[in-house]
Design an enzyme around this catalytic site. Structure first.
Site, PDB file in Angstrom:
ATOM      1  N   HIS A   1     -26.301  58.533  41.163  1.00 42.95           N
ATOM      2  CA  HIS A   1     -27.294  57.791  41.932  1.00 42.95           C
ATOM      3  C   HIS A   1     -28.574  58.607  42.086  1.00 42.95           C
ATOM      4  O   HIS A   1     -29.694  58.086  41.941  1.00 42.95           O
ATOM      5  CB  HIS A   1     -26.694  57.442  43.300  1.00 42.95           C
TER       6      HIS A   1
ATOM      7  N   GLU B   1     -30.508  58.641  38.921  1.00 42.87           N
ATOM      8  CA  GLU B   1     -31.261  57.386  38.758  1.00 42.87           C
ATOM      9  C   GLU B   1     -32.620  57.472  39.445  1.00 42.87           C
ATOM     10  O   GLU B   1     -33.647  57.075  38.888  1.00 42.87           O
ATOM     11  CB  GLU B   1     -30.437  56.237  39.346  1.00 42.87           C
ATOM     12  N   HIS B   2     -32.641  58.010  40.668  1.00 39.00           N
ATOM     13  CA  HIS B   2     -33.903  58.156  41.397  1.00 39.00           C
ATOM     14  C   HIS B   2     -34.882  59.064  40.649  1.00 39.00           C
ATOM     15  O   HIS B   2     -36.077  58.786  40.561  1.00 39.00           O
ATOM     16  CB  HIS B   2     -33.644  58.755  42.782  1.00 39.00           C
TER      17      HIS B   2
END
Length: 666
Positions: A179, A182-183
């Site tokens: 996650h 992804e950022h």
């Protein structure tokens, strides 16, 4: 979030662009939405920044809905009877030939269904009869699969990239790394080092961007004016996958965004219930991990363990981000040759590391187990009582469906037996489960559907929204649920039910209407990872995709019925195998109610959700194995629905006598 007020049935509508289908969407995967809403222009609707569910799927495509309105679908397992809304883009509506051409070359793909096309064979990409857009599917030299959609009528272009790796591949020591990765891809690349460069470019072109992380996928997407510099937009997007910077400064700053997002989710029943389910997973299976991550897991704990977070990001990216595990879809007003040139320039340099599919590392590990030592929260054979944030009352029965072979996976993907089971369990008319529960005053609604959680299993859930009276009659409600399931297992389902489900599906296939491009590309890239190129569009949106000769559906023409009795029999066999797994010994029971407040003894680790857990007594399990006969409770299968239209035109079957006032019969 609003409580469900009426029962619903399912037909995997997140994988079909249903318009007016009186059914509940199949539950898509839970996705972790980026903390920063990368809203660039007031001309583009803001995308909600809470949980997004995909599909998967996202993948439910309601023509009258905006894909970015996150609360338009029933989320995971009705989320114990929470109705929310979500999205999807769809296909167009104007008459045109329903076949597009695909020239494909040798590639490696992570699709568990089929190998990539290895020759320059021309392939039909099936599309809805009213879709006037042009499609082309091909494979770049680096193994990346591409689907181009040329729509001269659109004023918005969009692109989506599916990377076949998600939160289940997080290192054990760094929960939330996928996650976080992804950022970070949005925060500068070697070719475009300005952290805000992509946002600035999009803001000048009425665009937006975002991404989400699922169990086995990470999907990035953006949109902008199709009259702007589309080539530069794709070039900037492509650099995410060739040369992200992962600078120290951006790494530290983005941790605050992750922490903010996690804090926002702490009071969301969606996230709280989902993490409870993950806590019930086998500790040795990656489904049990904490997917979102927070500042504690990503910063504090890594410091304690002398782990360099930036180096972990680089290792993760270089290990999993390979072109042979990527799927790209682009839709714009430019011609296919022009789009192809843009894509080749922007993505041909993405490195092919020839990595294996991530799920290979946990192949054969059972996702759930009855051994209480193997999970943080006991699962199979246990009942949980959960205190929700909202005032909800429900009981749900979750049945893990573990794929025992590739053929079983193919059956679920192509024949979709769970559609028929969900259709029957969600039936609302006379003889239905809901009609009985309502008559007793125990329930307001019933829903059932499958959630494609990962490559090795899915979970089929039956959820009942309870009344106050129903909350005091849990044994009777549970007995009724298993009585209906027992009827599915032992009494032959009539052929007309299969024909009706097929016909409804095909009617929606015929009348798909165009949705916004951003939602559509998200839907397409998720389908590309699962289906053959010919089924990139049709695969998630139609049922009965394989014939008795194992050949795939090859026509876009809507069907009125199955091609033969043998094809119906094949589907019936798949349904029989599916319902055989809906056993009391293979279920996890969850009761949700505010009435448990102050009476619980346990707290979930990540969201502090209060709950109790108790083993289901053996005597109760035996009662569920041999529940009351269906006839005793008034259960029976739905009668034929004469109001479902067919592909044939209306015809006068019995003309009335001349000068008669009797209405014509059609």
């Amino acid at each position: 979030l609003v409580p469900i007020q009426e029962s619903v049935t399912t037909c995997k509508s997140h994988e079909k662009d249903f318009n007016g289908c009186a059914v509940l969407p199949r539950f898509p995967k839970l996705h972790l939405q980026g903390a920063r809403s990368r809203l660039i222009s007031h001309a583009v609707k803001r995308r909600e920044e809470s949980t997004r569910l995909n599909q998967k799927e996202n993948d439910s495509e309601e023509p009258s809905m905006d894909f970015r309105n996150v609360e338009s679908q029933l989320r995971r397992h009705l989320l114990q009877s929470i109705l929310v809304s979500t999205t999807v883009g769809v296909v167009t509506s104007s008459p045109d030939p329903s076949i597009a051409m695909d020239t494909s070359f040798a590639s490696s793909t992570s699709s568990l269904l089929a190998a990539a096309v290895a020759t320059a064979e021309v392939i039909k990409v099936l599309k809805p009869p009213m879709d006037n857009r042009n499609y082309e599917s091909y494979t770049l030299d680096n193994g990346m699969r591409v689907l181009l959609v040329s729509d001269p009528e659109t004023s918005t272009m969009a692109a989506g990239m599916h990377v076949h790796v998600g939160a289940m591949s997080d290192p054990e020591e760094v929960p939330g790394l996928a996650h976080f990765n992804e950022h970070m891809l949005f925060l500068g690349t070697k070719d475009y080092p300005d952290e805000a460069g992509f946002e600035t470019f999009l803001s000048k072109n009425s665009g937006s961007s975002n991404a989400f992380t699922g169990s086995e996928e990470t999907v990035y997407y953006f949109d902008m004016s199709s009259n702007a510099d589309v080539k530069q937009g794709l070039s900037r997007f492509g650099s995410f996958f060739t040369s992200p910077l992962f600078t120290e400064g951006a790494t530290n700053r983005e941790l605050n965004a992750i922490e903010s997002e996690n804090a926002k989710n702490l009071q969301s029943d969606i996230f709280r219930f989902y993490q409870i389910e993950k806590g019930r997973g086998n500790k040795n299976h990656p489904f049990s991990k904490f997917f979102t991550g927070n500042k504690s897991t990503l910063l504090d704990e890594t410091k304690k363990k002398n782990i360099d977070l930036r180096q972990e990001l680089l290792k993760f990216y270089e290990k999993y981000y390979s072109s042979n595990q990527m799927y790209l879809a682009v839709i714009s007003s430019q011609s296919l040759p022009t789009l192809k040139n843009y894509v080749n320039d922007a993505f041909s340099k993405v490195p092919n590391r020839n990595v294996d599919v991530p799920e290979a590392s946990w192949l054969g590990v059972q996702p759930f187990t009855s051994d209480i030592k193997q999970s943080a929260i006991p699962s199979l054979g246990y009942k949980l009582e959960i205190v929700p944030v909202q005032d909800l009352r429900s009981i749900s029965f979750a049945f893990p469906i573990v794929y025992e072979s590739k053929s079983e996976f193919d059956d679920l993907l192509l024949l979709k037996p769970d559609d028929y089971v969900g259709h029957l369990l969600g039936h609302e008319g006379p003889g239905s489960l809901l009609s009985y529960l309502k008559r007793e005053g125990w329930a307001n609604g019933v829903g059932s559907s499958s959630d494609n959680e990962s490559s090795d299993f899915e979970t089929f859930v039956v959820s009942v929204e309870l009344t106050n009276k129903g909350l005091t009659a849990l044994d009777q409600v549970s007995s009724a649920v298993f009585s209906y399931i027992n009827m599915l297992q032992n009494d032959d389902i009539p052929s007309n039910t299969f024909e009706e489900v097929l016909r409804l599906s095909e009617l929606n296939w015929r009348f798909l209407s165009k949705g916004e491009p951003s939602g559509y590309v998200q839907s397409l890239v998720s389908a590309m990872e699962k289906y053959e190129p010919s089924l990139y569009v049709a695969g998630p949106r139609r049922i009965a995709l394989r014939g008795v000769d194992s050949g795939l559906l090859n026509s876009s023409k809507p069907r009125d019925s199955f091609s033969s009795s043998a094809e119906i029999d094949m589907t019936k066999d798949a349904v029989k195998k599916f319902v055989a797994k809906l056993r009391p010994s293979n279920t996890m029971v969850t009761v949700v109610s505010k009435s448990f407040q102050g009476k619980t003894k346990l707290k979930e680790k990540w969201y502090d959700t209060a709950y109790n857990v108790e083993a289901i007594p053996s005597a109760v399990l035996r009662e569920w194995e041999t529940p009351p006969k269906a006839g005793k409770l008034g259960f029976n299968y739905p009668k034929p629905n004469v109001f479902i239209p067919s592909e044939n035109e209306l015809k006068v079957l019995k003309p009335p006598p001349k000068n008669s006032n009797v209405p014509k019969t059609f």
